[in-house]
Design an enzyme around this catalytic site. Sequence first.
Site, PDB file in Angstrom:
ATOM      1  N   CYS A 271     -11.601 -53.569 -16.285  1.00 52.16           N
ATOM      2  CA  CYS A 271     -10.557 -52.467 -17.042  1.00 52.16           C
ATOM      3  C   CYS A 271     -10.290 -51.053 -16.420  1.00 52.16           C
ATOM      4  O   CYS A 271      -9.186 -50.925 -15.595  1.00 52.16           O
ATOM      5  CB  CYS A 271     -10.206 -52.577 -18.839  1.00 52.16           C
TER       6      CYS A 271
HETATM    7  N1  SAJ Z   1     -17.003 -43.935 -19.777  1.00 57.92           N
HETATM    8  C1  SAJ Z   1     -17.382 -43.220 -19.836  1.00 57.92           C
HETATM    9  N2  SAJ Z   1     -17.185 -42.413 -21.112  1.00 57.92           N
HETATM   10  C2  SAJ Z   1     -16.653 -42.125 -21.409  1.00 57.92           C
HETATM   11  C3  SAJ Z   1     -15.460 -43.871 -22.239  1.00 57.92           C
HETATM   12  C4  SAJ Z   1     -16.007 -45.178 -20.994  1.00 57.92           C
HETATM   13  O1  SAJ Z   1     -18.407 -43.337 -18.938  1.00 57.92           O
HETATM   14  O2  SAJ Z   1     -15.885 -41.595 -22.522  1.00 57.92           O
HETATM   15  C5  SAJ Z   1     -17.289 -45.155 -19.613  1.00 57.92           C
HETATM   16  C6  SAJ Z   1     -18.011 -46.809 -19.785  1.00 57.92           C
HETATM   17  O3  SAJ Z   1     -19.657 -46.407 -20.144  1.00 57.92           O
HETATM   18  C7  SAJ Z   1     -17.450 -47.898 -18.559  1.00 57.92           C
HETATM   19  C8  SAJ Z   1     -16.166 -47.383 -18.697  1.00 57.92           C
HETATM   20  O4  SAJ Z   1     -15.913 -46.218 -18.913  1.00 57.92           O
HETATM   21  O5  SAJ Z   1     -18.561 -47.991 -18.250  1.00 57.92           O
HETATM   22  C9  SAJ Z   1     -15.079 -47.943 -18.958  1.00 57.92           C
HETATM   23  O6  SAJ Z   1     -16.079 -47.947 -20.582  1.00 57.92           O
HETATM   24  P1  SAJ Z   1     -14.281 -48.291 -21.883  1.00 57.92           P
HETATM   25  O7  SAJ Z   1     -14.948 -48.147 -22.869  1.00 57.92           O
HETATM   26  O8  SAJ Z   1     -12.828 -47.824 -21.286  1.00 57.92           O
HETATM   27  O9  SAJ Z   1     -14.701 -49.424 -22.067  1.00 57.92           O
HETATM   28  P2  SAJ Z   1     -13.902 -50.526 -20.993  1.00 57.92           P
HETATM   29  O10 SAJ Z   1     -13.990 -51.172 -19.843  1.00 57.92           O
HETATM   30  O11 SAJ Z   1     -14.481 -52.555 -22.350  1.00 57.92           O
HETATM   31  O12 SAJ Z   1     -12.232 -50.851 -21.624  1.00 57.92           O
HETATM   32  C10 SAJ Z   1     -11.684 -51.135 -22.775  1.00 57.92           C
HETATM   33  C11 SAJ Z   1     -10.217 -51.155 -22.977  1.00 57.92           C
HETATM   34  N3  SAJ Z   1      -9.920 -52.259 -23.646  1.00 57.92           N
HETATM   35  C12 SAJ Z   1      -8.591 -52.850 -23.382  1.00 57.92           C
HETATM   36  O13 SAJ Z   1      -7.950 -52.427 -22.332  1.00 57.92           O
HETATM   37  C13 SAJ Z   1      -7.836 -53.801 -23.929  1.00 57.92           C
HETATM   38  C14 SAJ Z   1     -10.030 -49.816 -23.204  1.00 57.92           C
HETATM   39  O14 SAJ Z   1      -8.589 -49.861 -23.469  1.00 57.92           O
HETATM   40  C15 SAJ Z   1     -10.769 -49.404 -25.286  1.00 57.92           C
HETATM   41  O15 SAJ Z   1     -10.190 -48.413 -24.935  1.00 57.92           O
HETATM   42  C16 SAJ Z   1     -12.255 -49.793 -24.307  1.00 57.92           C
HETATM   43  O16 SAJ Z   1     -12.139 -51.112 -24.008  1.00 57.92           O
HETATM   44  C17 SAJ Z   1     -12.856 -49.280 -25.538  1.00 57.92           C
HETATM   45  O17 SAJ Z   1     -12.286 -48.389 -26.564  1.00 57.92           O
HETATM   46  O18 SAJ Z   1     -13.845 -50.023 -26.144  1.00 57.92           O
END
Ligand code: SAJ
Length: 426
Positions: A271
């Site tokens: 995403c």
């Molecule tokens: N990450 C960071 N710092 C943060 C948050 C995330 O470095 O503060 C990194 C994570 O380690 C990862 C990447 O960013 O490598 C993406 O992380 P993510 O928490 O956004 O996880 P995803 O990719 O699974 O995103 C999904 C998304 N959901 C949908 O698109 C429906 C996102 O909108 C959600 O917010 C996220 O899941 C979630 O909350 O788990």
Amino acid sequence: MSKQLNDKIKNKSAKIAIIGLGYVGLELATTIAKSQFQVYGFDKNKDKINLIKKNKSPINTISSKKIKLLNKKFILNLGNIKQIYNCDVIIIALPTPLTKNDKPDISYLKNCYKNIFPYLRQDQMIILESTVYPGATTEIFSKEIAKKFIIGKNFNICFSPERISPGKKLSYEYRDIPKIISGKTKDCLNSLSLFYGKIFKTIYKCKTIEIAEFTKLYENAFRAVNIGFANQMKIVSNKMGINISEVINAAKTKPFGFTPFNPGPGVGGHCIPIDPLFISYVAKKYNVKSNFIELARKVNLETTEWVINKIKRNINKNSKILIFGAAYKKNIDDWRESPTVKIISKLEKFYNVTYYDPYISEIFINSKPFLSLKKLNYINLKNYSGIVIATDHDCFDYNKILKYSKIIFDTRNSFSNKFSEKIINC
Ligand code: SAJ
């Protein structure tokens, strides 16, 4: 308006097809089956279908218990696409990755549409759940359908972005997350509202499909830009000997006007590194700037390089390095776009690199299989010149890591409340 379709939705005799049984399609299937609709699952992956048939989940964030319950209302089709004709609602949840030159790849959607088109009939509804750029749903589905049916009268085209957060142990169910919905016409929107209104606690109607398509991208671009900001501030503060996590923890005490994001080794997943570039794609088509997005992507990629250089500056060549975590974020078994892949592929040229991830037994580095340590005896950490916390799975024993490691490159602030000379925050 498709009266026949709406009546079937109202009395729950409508048959629901879900094409693509990944983390989105399967979660949707379990949620819809719970609302007592008959669900037909379609996926080309034989292994996945066979696992599901044995009441086993192919995804660690969906329990096998959920699959067992699902199977009571679930008819699995191994790509037997002719069955689509018997289904009333057709939900498409297929991947929309990027091409090699960072353009949206909608080939999965186009191929799927080509395969199902001969089996489309009056009084059906297509719902696209995949993440696409604004205008894509109309571009892919409307033209041919408008020749065969009257959209809104005897065929519905809808878009509803997925909002699944893989891996999060949520205190709520998927049905509790507000569902954005949209339709090509008012009647399309009404049919979707009728259907998803029976599945989700809250639905939010967008006036147009393009608004809904853009909303999904906006949500994820918001994350990518803020994570990029946190990563760049980590690099700046690190130069001054300040631990950015202390700064963020202090900033979090502000009860308004601040949303915390944590720096990491870069961003992974299907995403956040990908979806925002769909905005760049359309911005270029309209000849407007979206450099916030391109900058975030650049900074997040540079952050991974910065971590790699930090390791290279502190560990002698040819030493043994162990990397904790291949998954792109904690507690999941997905390593797509994971920063760990880049870290290993760059370090393995100069070091003896191994990784350990209990969720992921094998990854591929430059198409070569790379196996995880099967079992870890934490005492053996002293045999490594350095270890890297790339993914902060909850199952790791951080006290033992601290006790037995020589040097720890911590990219996830895993030891926030502990101070040790061994820890290099990066
Ligand atoms: N990450 C960071 N710092 C943060 C948050 C995330 O470095 O503060 C990194 C994570 O380690 C990862 C990447 O960013 O490598 C993406 O992380 P993510 O928490 O956004 O996880 P995803 O990719 O699974 O995103 C999904 C998304 N959901 C949908 O698109 C429906 C996102 O909108 C959600 O917010 C996220 O899941 C979630 O909350 O788990």
